[in-house]
Design a protein around this motif. Structure first.
Motif, mmCIF file in Angstrom:
data_model
loop_
_atom_site.group_PDB
_atom_site.id
_atom_site.type_symbol
_atom_site.label_atom_id
_atom_site.label_comp_id
_atom_site.label_asym_id
_atom_site.label_seq_id
_atom_site.Cartn_x
_atom_site.Cartn_y
_atom_site.Cartn_z
ATOM 1 N N TYR A 97 0.803 -1.221 0.000
ATOM 2 C CA TYR A 97 0.000 0.000 0.000
ATOM 3 C C TYR A 97 0.836 1.271 0.000
ATOM 4 C CZ TYR A 97 1.305 -0.670 4.872
ATOM 5 O OH TYR A 97 2.023 -0.900 6.019
ATOM 6 N N CYS A 98 2.154 1.181 -0.013
ATOM 7 C CA CYS A 98 3.018 2.349 0.194
ATOM 8 C C CYS A 98 2.743 3.444 -0.838
ATOM 9 C CB CYS A 98 4.489 1.944 0.135
ATOM 10 S SG CYS A 98 5.611 3.320 0.473
ATOM 11 N N PHE A 99 2.386 4.638 -0.350
ATOM 12 C CA PHE A 99 2.084 5.762 -1.243
ATOM 13 C C PHE A 99 3.318 6.279 -1.960
ATOM 14 C CE2 PHE A 99 3.257 7.724 2.766
ATOM 15 C CZ PHE A 99 4.028 8.800 2.383
ATOM 16 N N ALA A 100 4.532 5.857 -1.504
ATOM 17 C CA ALA A 100 5.770 6.325 -2.132
ATOM 18 C C ALA A 100 6.158 5.505 -3.353
ATOM 19 C CB ALA A 100 6.911 6.292 -1.114
ATOM 20 N N ARG A 101 5.494 4.411 -3.600
ATOM 21 C CA ARG A 101 5.862 3.563 -4.746
ATOM 22 C C ARG A 101 5.965 4.336 -6.070
ATOM 23 N NH1 ARG A 101 5.905 -1.975 -4.590
ATOM 24 N NH2 ARG A 101 5.374 -2.963 -2.587
ATOM 25 N N PRO A 102 5.032 5.236 -6.385
ATOM 26 C CA PRO A 102 5.118 5.939 -7.677
ATOM 27 C C PRO A 102 6.385 6.772 -7.853
ATOM 28 C CG PRO A 102 2.892 6.115 -6.791
ATOM 29 C CD PRO A 102 3.745 5.528 -5.703
ATOM 30 N N THR A 103 7.119 7.071 -6.775
ATOM 31 C CA THR A 103 8.337 7.873 -6.928
ATOM 32 C C THR A 103 9.404 7.134 -7.722
ATOM 33 O OG1 THR A 103 9.233 7.098 -4.798
ATOM 34 C CG2 THR A 103 7.893 9.095 -4.766
ATOM 35 N N HIS A 104 9.355 5.812 -7.748
ATOM 36 C CA HIS A 104 10.348 5.072 -8.544
ATOM 37 C C HIS A 104 10.141 5.282 -10.042
ATOM 38 C CE1 HIS A 104 13.058 3.212 -5.842
ATOM 39 N NE2 HIS A 104 13.259 2.127 -6.535
ATOM 40 N N SER A 105 8.959 5.736 -10.433
ATOM 41 C CA SER A 105 8.717 6.033 -11.847
ATOM 42 C C SER A 105 9.610 7.156 -12.332
ATOM 43 C CB SER A 105 7.245 6.416 -12.061
ATOM 44 O OG SER A 105 6.387 5.332 -11.793
ATOM 45 N N TYR A 106 9.960 8.097 -11.437
ATOM 46 C CA TYR A 106 10.843 9.199 -11.821
ATOM 47 C C TYR A 106 12.240 8.694 -12.164
ATOM 48 C CZ TYR A 106 7.198 12.040 -9.625
ATOM 49 O OH TYR A 106 6.003 12.619 -9.268
ATOM 50 N N LEU A 107 12.590 7.503 -11.685
ATOM 51 C CA LEU A 107 13.908 6.926 -11.940
ATOM 52 C C LEU A 107 13.900 5.996 -13.150
ATOM 53 C CD1 LEU A 107 14.765 5.973 -8.227
ATOM 54 C CD2 LEU A 107 15.379 8.070 -9.449
#
Length: 382
Positions: A97-107
């Motif tokens: 459920y981690c809301f931070a998962r989408p930040t890996h898309s920036y990488l």
């Protein structure tokens, strides 16, 4: 029909299977990728499947990163803090459920399995923090440590970045608040306890459920619920104020445990509490739905219907004031249940610990040498 056409018609999408020790069941593409990939089962065994295993291994890789800055600032009206620090990008705990998962898309990486297996460690975090605190313009206010990804995830045992950041804050008498699902925070009690005695440190421990079976699939590499309760007790006995964070509340999965988590946390010594209703921004929504189909296919549609009922018919609503609590009848029911249980148990709001932190004793450190200075801090020409 040719043999090739017949072969292509027989291809079927690969069934999603849970991987031991991982939260995501796929490596879903990030939203910025320009090429589309789709997996098919052609009948040939792959990875561990060739030897009769259920799924291929997915190893963790740690990449050292030299960050350009270390403090993040926000003006969100529904957050109790304005400054945060995260020593790591990605998190091996693997919480689906981690809301931070989408930040890996920036990488250019996947918010799925990549997020929990390809970790970036900001190895210069302590030095950057010291430089920031040494600036004449710096105004001290409590720093929230490990808000985006857990500062005490497994690689911290070896890298000790969180420990070194705390050493800087301890030296400068700078207030800090931490949130974690790991018992590793107990290692740093020698720093946190004296800071807490000066009202410069507070902690929050996240407990979503008391059911170890659910926790093992929901947050596979985090400490078990019983171990987190022991951590609350250990920190409390050391004089560190501890809150319990029930985040997220997932309808029909963790939601039935709401009151029991609060009761167990109070018994362990927690003095404040808070909750957040499940958030599904961007790629988290399809990843979570895949997880539901893999682990709770009998109730997957029911869970999503209830989530959408609290989000105005959508998977997610990022509006301030709604994103943390939701809206509608079911969101109000959860709010009432939490409030009544918290009142009965004598728990305050989780943000209270944060607001009580004292920044008045802050001592500015000496700035460390940078690449353009010699050992004495004198600027050099070359």
């Amino acid at each position: 029909m040719s043999d090739e056409q017949d072969y292509r018609m027989e291809l079927r999408p690969q069934p999603l299977q849970a991987r031991k020790g991982r939260g995501a069941v796929s490596n879903l593409q990030g939203r910025y990728e320009v090429q589309t990939r789709e997996e098919f089962d052609d009948g040939w065994p792959v990875g561990d499947d060739a030897d009769g295993g259920s799924t291929a291994a997915w190893k963790t890789h740690i990449t050292e990163e030299h960050a350009k800055s270390i403090l993040s600032r926000n003006a969100s009206p529904d957050l109790p803090f304005g400054v945060s620090l995260n020593p790591y990008r990605g998190c091996e705990h693997g919480c689906i459920y981690c809301f931070a998962r989408p930040t890996h898309s920036y990488l250019g990486l996947s918010p799925g399995l990549d997020f929990e297996s390809r970790i970036f460690a900001k190895v210069n975090a302590p030095q950057l923090l010291r430089q920031e605190l040494a600036k004449p313009s710096y105004v001290p206010e409590p720093i929230a440590l490990g808000i985006i990804t857990d500062a005490y995830q497994p690689c911290e045992r070896e890298l000790r970045l969180t420990r070194r950041v705390l050493e800087v804050l301890h030296e400068c008498e700078h207030p800090v608040a931490l949130i974690t699902k790991s018992a590793l925070i107990e290692r740093d009690i020698d720093l946190l306890a004296p800071m807490a005695a000066r009202r410069q440190a507070a902690a929050a421990v996240t407990i979503t459920t008391l059911d170890p079976e659910i926790a093992r699939t929901l947050e596979p590499r985090a400490a078990a619920p019983a171990r987190r309760l022991r951590t609350i007790r250990t920190l409390t006995e050391a004089g560190i104020p501890v809150s319990v964070s029930i985040a997220p509340v997932i309808p029909f999965v963790t939601e039935p445990d709401l009151e029991r988590v609060l009761e167990a946390a109070v018994e362990a010594g927690a003095v404040n509490a808070g909750y957040i209703v499940l958030r599904l921004p961007w790629e988290v929504s399809p990843l979570f739905q895949q997880w539901l189909q893999a682990h709770f296919p009998d109730r997957a549609q029911r869970v999503m219907n209830r989530i959408r009922g609290m989000r105005g018919g959508k998977d997610y609503d990022a509006t301030f004031g709604k994103r943390m609590r939701g809206e509608g009848v079911w969101a109000d029911l959860i709010r009432q249940r939490f409030a009544k249980a918290a009142d009965r148990l004598g728990l305050g709001e989780r943000s209270r610990n944060f607001r009580m932190l004292d920044a008045s004793r802050f001592r500015r450190p000496d700035a460390p040498p940078t690449g353009s200075e010699n050992a004495d801090g004198q600027l050099t020409l070359f």
